[in-house]
Motif scaffolding. Structure first.
Motif, PDB file in Angstrom:
ATOM      1  N   CYS A   1       0.836  -1.197   0.000  1.00  0.00           N
ATOM      2  CA  CYS A   1       0.000   0.000   0.000  1.00  0.00           C
ATOM      3  C   CYS A   1       0.871   1.247   0.000  1.00  0.00           C
ATOM      4  CB  CYS A   1      -0.861   0.059   1.254  1.00  0.00           C
ATOM      5  SG  CYS A   1      -2.193  -1.105   1.266  1.00  0.00           S
ATOM      6  N   SER A   2       0.428   2.261  -0.749  1.00  0.00           N
ATOM      7  CA  SER A   2       1.038   3.570  -0.565  1.00  0.00           C
ATOM      8  C   SER A   2       0.533   4.110   0.777  1.00  0.00           C
ATOM      9  CB  SER A   2       0.619   4.500  -1.696  1.00  0.00           C
ATOM     10  OG  SER A   2      -0.777   4.654  -1.669  1.00  0.00           O
TER      11      SER A   2
ATOM     12  N   LYS B   1      -3.154   4.831   0.549  1.00  0.00           N
ATOM     13  CA  LYS B   1      -3.940   3.603   0.464  1.00  0.00           C
ATOM     14  C   LYS B   1      -4.003   2.928   1.846  1.00  0.00           C
ATOM     15  CE  LYS B   1      -5.926   0.819  -2.583  1.00  0.00           C
ATOM     16  NZ  LYS B   1      -6.884   1.221  -3.607  1.00  0.00           N
TER      17      LYS B   1
ATOM     18  N   LEU C   1      -7.314   2.002   3.736  1.00  0.00           N
ATOM     19  CA  LEU C   1      -7.686   0.602   3.944  1.00  0.00           C
ATOM     20  C   LEU C   1      -7.544   0.138   5.384  1.00  0.00           C
ATOM     21  CD1 LEU C   1      -6.169  -1.081   0.775  1.00  0.00           C
ATOM     22  CD2 LEU C   1      -8.584  -0.784   1.313  1.00  0.00           C
ATOM     23  N   VAL C   2      -6.720   0.840   6.157  1.00  0.00           N
ATOM     24  CA  VAL C   2      -6.475   0.371   7.521  1.00  0.00           C
ATOM     25  C   VAL C   2      -6.892   1.411   8.563  1.00  0.00           C
ATOM     26  CG1 VAL C   2      -4.737  -0.446   9.142  1.00  0.00           C
ATOM     27  CG2 VAL C   2      -4.595  -1.104   6.728  1.00  0.00           C
TER      28      VAL C   2
ATOM     29  N   ASN D   1       6.438  -0.290   0.029  1.00  0.00           N
ATOM     30  CA  ASN D   1       5.454  -0.925  -0.851  1.00  0.00           C
ATOM     31  C   ASN D   1       6.010  -1.231  -2.225  1.00  0.00           C
ATOM     32  OD1 ASN D   1       5.540   1.899  -1.051  1.00  0.00           O
ATOM     33  ND2 ASN D   1       3.581   1.957  -2.112  1.00  0.00           N
TER      34      ASN D   1
ATOM     35  N   HIS E   1      -9.954  -5.851  11.388  1.00  0.00           N
ATOM     36  CA  HIS E   1     -11.271  -5.684  10.759  1.00  0.00           C
ATOM     37  C   HIS E   1     -11.466  -6.608   9.572  1.00  0.00           C
ATOM     38  CE1 HIS E   1      -8.377  -3.222   8.651  1.00  0.00           C
ATOM     39  NE2 HIS E   1      -9.227  -2.949   7.687  1.00  0.00           N
TER      40      HIS E   1
END
Lengths: 291, 360, 374
Positions: A197-198, A201, A205-206, C87, C103
């Motif tokens: 992930c960047s 992102k 997402l988190v 990444n 989650h």
């Protein structure tokens, strides 16, 4: 534990003294207006049975016959909704910055967020009049740096109402989000980056999903009081700002119609019950997940 | 032993006094010379407990809820009238009010319209609803020689359109604005006929878009700071704005004029709630206030006209000589009073007002 | 058959997968890594071993891309990776805390990295299934991390970090949170998976036993420097310094001065009025040079009578540590030094030969110890 406390403060305030006043208001909403002390009939003086037998839903029917009321409810919902989104947009980055700040700064930052509560709410709203008026600080500043030539009319518009609500309820948004972000394990973000992930992102997402409960709690804590807000629209809003709080005030004070005013209040509460129940459920789910 | 008994008696007397010899007064904020309160306590030996409020609605809510514990309250005339019907007040005992002879028959004639025979109340202060204007700014936007005392200034859309950028505030009170609008089109301002009342709507709706704010007190600051040009409001408030602007020396010059077409009069009346705990002391307070010198002191402090004829010789020139406070004969003749609307009419009026303001 | 021995570090033709070249990392005034040079080869299971604060975690974080070196360069497959964000590196990491996304389900946790680089649902699904199978987690795919046990979580973390088939897998104290029994089983599982996938593993641990068990090579670190890099056997049997000898396993250190008595043979004067001990060493010592003789306890035997041995010293039993399969005797010498001797418990306790305060002889051979200069 800290989080539970942070949530509990406004939460208890919101719900604790709720049921008995509601029963009283509901009873008045079923009564009829009368020029007397108190200004409605029947009362307990007439005896319990007589009183109960004379109650009816006339006032609620009345509310459906004038489009003012549903328009005011709708407009309040809209204002509360937009304000909540704006408060979230302002509050989230602040909570995020606080949670990311060095450990030793955090108590101070937390204090700064709560600090406005130490002065009267009214004084703070009045201060905004001084800032937003045509001759106010904001316009003087903007004129001085030359962005505008003529003063902006902000005061007495819906914009001013949004500013007032966002400002007033910001701590209710920041605190639950902060407590969610504070507990967020930093290695989760690193793990997300490690997995491709960047930064952005990973945040999306988190960080966002894991602060979801804080976001939900904050949104309810802003939305619920904003819906019935009276002081801010009447001080900062214009004549076109239609909010149910103002309608309620007029029923109560101008028309002296306590029964209709109570009916308006009961419906407002019924509208609020949906988000309140959702809020409660969210909190419960949260509590279970933590076990 | 004897000494001890004495002190016990004294104690008992004191305790009794604490209950019997007090009077609780509930008045508008900033509405009395506080020296008078001390003077009352010294003259009568009665403890005076003085609280303030800042809206008739707050007072009315307390009165209608009952059991407020106050002995003297000061509602405005239309509120008083309705509250009398609701049984909120008790009749005054004239035998305990020897100073009533000081009252001004002209004003008593007017107040008897809402309190027949002035049985329930005495006048404290009275004034008019009229136009406050920032002289220089109105001249800038409308040109010189614009009449500042005519309803045309605020009800003629052409004037209002020009004034909108300068700022106009209206009272957020349909019971003040609708009679004025009716007066402007030559109708009976005191009308309670829904059809007549409806005629006010287009007048008000026609200028509402140009009104910066409908509010019943903000215009004081706004006028004084020079934020707005014109406000339709209460005489006392606008005079207060005038004095503040003068004190600030900010180049803002405010004038107040009763409306030349005829201004609505308002009266703040002192009355005794039916459930007042200290009725005798309440009468003592009313009688004290009706003393010519005391009433003059009150007016000299707050710059409002009072309903006490005998007090006039003690009034300072700034008060008695100012036609904005004590209108001269012709203007005084044109002043009118208004009775409260019955509940149903009130609802129509409130609804109309909401529609005028918000379009809904 | 020599080809089957996995030792690329001994083969000058092999190109290392990772090269640390004179890498220094400072945090403010604190030097975490001090001019460090190291090669790690493909398919290695490489352990960074050291006490907390030795810099091993910093090394790992530099490999993952969370830190950049202050000086020097780090190469991955020949390319300098400084400045490449995490990444964008073909490196994955298994976090000490596991860092499972609370989650997301187990399935989604494993699929997380795959979804970032591909939108081919079938391929992702197949890969996740493969990983679930590899780590025996098929049954738990739908559960959330808080609904499974610690050992299962550890396997999820492993599966997630392996899913993208990285060139290099970093494992930060991967077994630290597991209890002793599970840890042992998992160690073998890790080795098994490493072998199956052929991925290069770099593991950070403070547990020397764990490092010895799993790793092909171990780097012992202290204060930002590497003390020794070698296979577990070499580290254990031939430590190059007292620090390494002491850090890995149990050891007796006898300080003295060396005197050469033959080719590679030295006698060590260790105490006034005592017979010197003898040792063989390929490491040269000049006469009278200070030296340390490191002897593992299991290489010391214990006797009731004076034994016929290269080295024998008398003492008395001070303490006995009974470990079940072994017993360690702490023997106090008249000079006050304590030498540990380890004996396999091939007999029942009642038959044990020695007890507290018994006068005993301890002995070891010339080749039992390692003679060290520092």
């Amino acid at each position: 534990m800290k989080r539970a406390f942070l949530i509990a403060v406004p939460y208890v305030w919101l719900l604790a003294l709720f049921l008995i006043p509601f029963a009283v208001v509901f009873k008045i909403s079923l009564s009829d207006i009368e020029l007397a002390i108190p200004p409605y009939t029947p009362t307990m003086k007439d005896g319990l049975w007589t009183m109960l037998s004379q109650l009816d839903f006339e006032n609620f029917i009345f509310l459906t016959q004038d489009d003012l009321y549903w328009k005011a409810y709708l407009s309040s919902l809209q204002i509360a909704l937009i304000s909540t989104v704006l408060t979230l947009m302002v509050g989230y980055p602040m909570a995020y910055a606080m949670a990311r700040a060095p450990e030793q700064w955090r108590p101070t930052l937390l204090m700064l967020v709560i600090l406005p509560f130490w002065t009267s709410f009214l004084i703070r709203v009045y201060a905004w009049i001084g800032i937003l008026s045509n001759e106010g600080f904001l316009n003087q500043f903007l004129l001085w740096i030359g962005i505008i030539d003529t003063p902006l009319t902000v005061l007495n518009t819906n914009t001013a109402v949004y500013i007032g609500i966002v400002y007033t309820y910001l701590p209710f948004m920041i605190l639950p989000i902060y407590s969610a972000l504070d507990r967020l394990d930093g290695s989760l973000i690193e793990a997300a980056e490690d997995l491709g992930c960047s930064r952005l992102k990973a945040f999306w997402l988190v960080t966002i999903p894991l602060s979801k409960n804080g976001i939900i709690a904050g949104c309810f804590l802003v939305f619920i009081p904003a819906l019935g807000e009276f002081v801010i629209p009447s001080l900062l809003g214009g004549s076109g700002t239609l909010m149910i709080g103002k309608v309620l005030f007029e029923e109560f004070f101008s028309n002296r119609d306590w029964p209709v005013a109570s009916a308006v209040a009961v419906i407002l509460l019924l509208i609020l019950i949906v988000p309140i129940v959702l809020f409660q459920r969210n909190e419960q789910k949260q509590a279970e997940a933590e076990k | 032993m004897k000494k001890m008994m004495l002190s016990t008696v004294a104690l008992g007397a004191l305790a009794g006094a604490a209950i019997a010899d007090e009077v609780r007064v509930y008045n508008w904020s900033d509405y009395i010379d506080e020296d008078l309160l001390t003077k009352f306590e010294e003259e009568t030996g009665i403890d005076l407990i003085y609280d303030v409020y800042d809206s008739n609605e707050v007072l009315e809510t307390k009165m209608l809820a009952g059991g407020s514990g106050y002995d003297v309250v000061v509602p405005s005339n239309d509120f008083l009238q309705r509250q009398i019907s609701a049984g909120v007040y008790q009749k005054l005992d004239a035998s305990k009010l020897p100073n009533k002879v000081n009252m001004w028959d002209t004003i008593e004639a007017r107040t008897s319209a809402f309190d027949p025979d002035n049985a329930y109340s005495i006048n404290y202060m009275w004034g008019t609803t009229g136009i406050g204007a920032n002289v220089l700014k109105v001249e800038e936007f409308l040109g010189p020689d614009t009449p500042l005392d005519s309803l045309d200034l605020i009800f003629n859309p052409e004037n209002m359109e020009k004034l909108q950028d300068c700022g106009v505030h209206f009272l957020d009170a349909p019971t003040e604005m609708i009679p004025a609008a009716l007066q402007y089109i030559g109708q009976d301002p005191n009308s309670q006929d829904p059809d007549v009342l409806a005629m006010a709507e287009p007048i008000l709706a026609g200028v509402a878009p140009y009104v910066q704010k409908f509010h019943s007190s903000e215009y004081i600051n706004a006028l004084a700071n020079g934020d707005i040009c014109v406000a339709f409001g209460f005489s006392g408030d606008i005079l207060q704005a005038r004095d503040r602007a003068a004190e600030a020396e900010n180049g803002v010059e405010i004038v107040y004029n009763p409306v030349s077409e005829g201004s609505l009069m308002w009266f703040d009346q002192m009355a005794i709630p039916a459930d007042a705990p200290n009725v005798d002391n309440a009468h003592a307070f009313l009688n004290f206030m009706m003393d010519a010198q005391n009433m003059a002191a009150a007016s000299n402090y707050v710059y409002y006209a009072n309903g006490n004829l005998a007090s006039q010789e003690f009034l300072v020139e700034d008060v008695i000589g100012d036609p904005a406070i004590y209108p001269n004969g012709a203007t005084l003749e044109k002043l009118y009073t208004k009775s409260p609307y019955p509940a149903k009419v009130q609802r129509t009026v409130t609804r109309m007002w909401t529609k005028i303001k918000s379009g809904t | 058959m020599a080809d089957t021995v996995f030792a690329p570090w001994d083969d000058p033709d092999q190109k290392p997968l990772i090269r640390f070249r004179n890498v220094t990392k400072r945090f403010g005034d604190f030097t975490a890594i001090d001019d460090l040079t190291l090669d790690i080869f493909e398919q290695e299971f490489f352990a960074l071993l050291g006490p907390s604060g030795c810099g091993k975690t910093t090394m790992m974080r530099m490999l993952a891309g969370f830190e950049n070196p202050t000086e020097g360069r780090i190469e991955l497959a020949g390319n300098d990776i400084a400045g490449v964000p995490p990444n964008k590196r073909a490196v994955n990491m298994m976090f000490q805390s596991y860092a499972l996304f609370p989650h997301l389900s187990i399935w989604d946790n494993i699929a997380f990295g795959l979804r970032r680089e591909s939108s081919d649902k079938a391929a992702i699904s197949a890969r996740v299934e493969e990983m679930l199978k590899l780590t025996r987690l098929e049954k738990f795919a739908k559960r959330k991390p808080h609904q499974i046990s610690g050992g299962q979580r550890q396997r999820v973390a492993l599966a997630r970090s392996l899913a993208k088939a990285p060139k290099l897998l970093l494992l930060d104290e991967p077994l630290g949170a597991l209890d002793a029994k599970l840890r042992e089983a998992t160690q073998f599982e890790l080795m098994d998976i490493q072998e199956k996938t052929g991925t290069t593993f770099v593991i950070v641990t403070h547990d020397q036993e764990e490092a010895m068990t799993v790793a092909s090579r171990v780097a012992v670190m202290d204060e930002g420097r590497i003390m020794q890099v070698a296979t577990p056997e070499q580290i254990y049997e031939a430590p190059q310094s007292v620090y390494v000898a002491d850090f890995i396993g149990d050891v007796n250190i006898i300080r003295g001065s060396a005197t050469a008595v033959g080719p590679d043979r030295y006698q060590i004067a260790w105490a006034e009025g005592r017979d010197p001990v003898h040792a063989v060493s390929t490491r040269p010592f000049s006469d009278g040079q200070e030296c340390h003789l490191a002897i593992r306890p299991e290489k010391v035997s214990i006797h009731a009578e004076h034994p016929a041995a290269d080295n024998a010293v008398q003492g008395k039993v001070l303490d006995i540590a009974y470990l079940g399969n072994l017993s360690t005797y702490h023997v106090e010498l008249p000079t006050g030094e304590i030498i540990k001797a380890q004996v396999a418990n091939t007999r029942r306790i009642s038959r044990r030969a020695f007890t507290w305060e018994d006068p005993v002889w301890i002995s070891w051979t010339e080749t039992a110890g390692v003679l060290l200069d520092q």
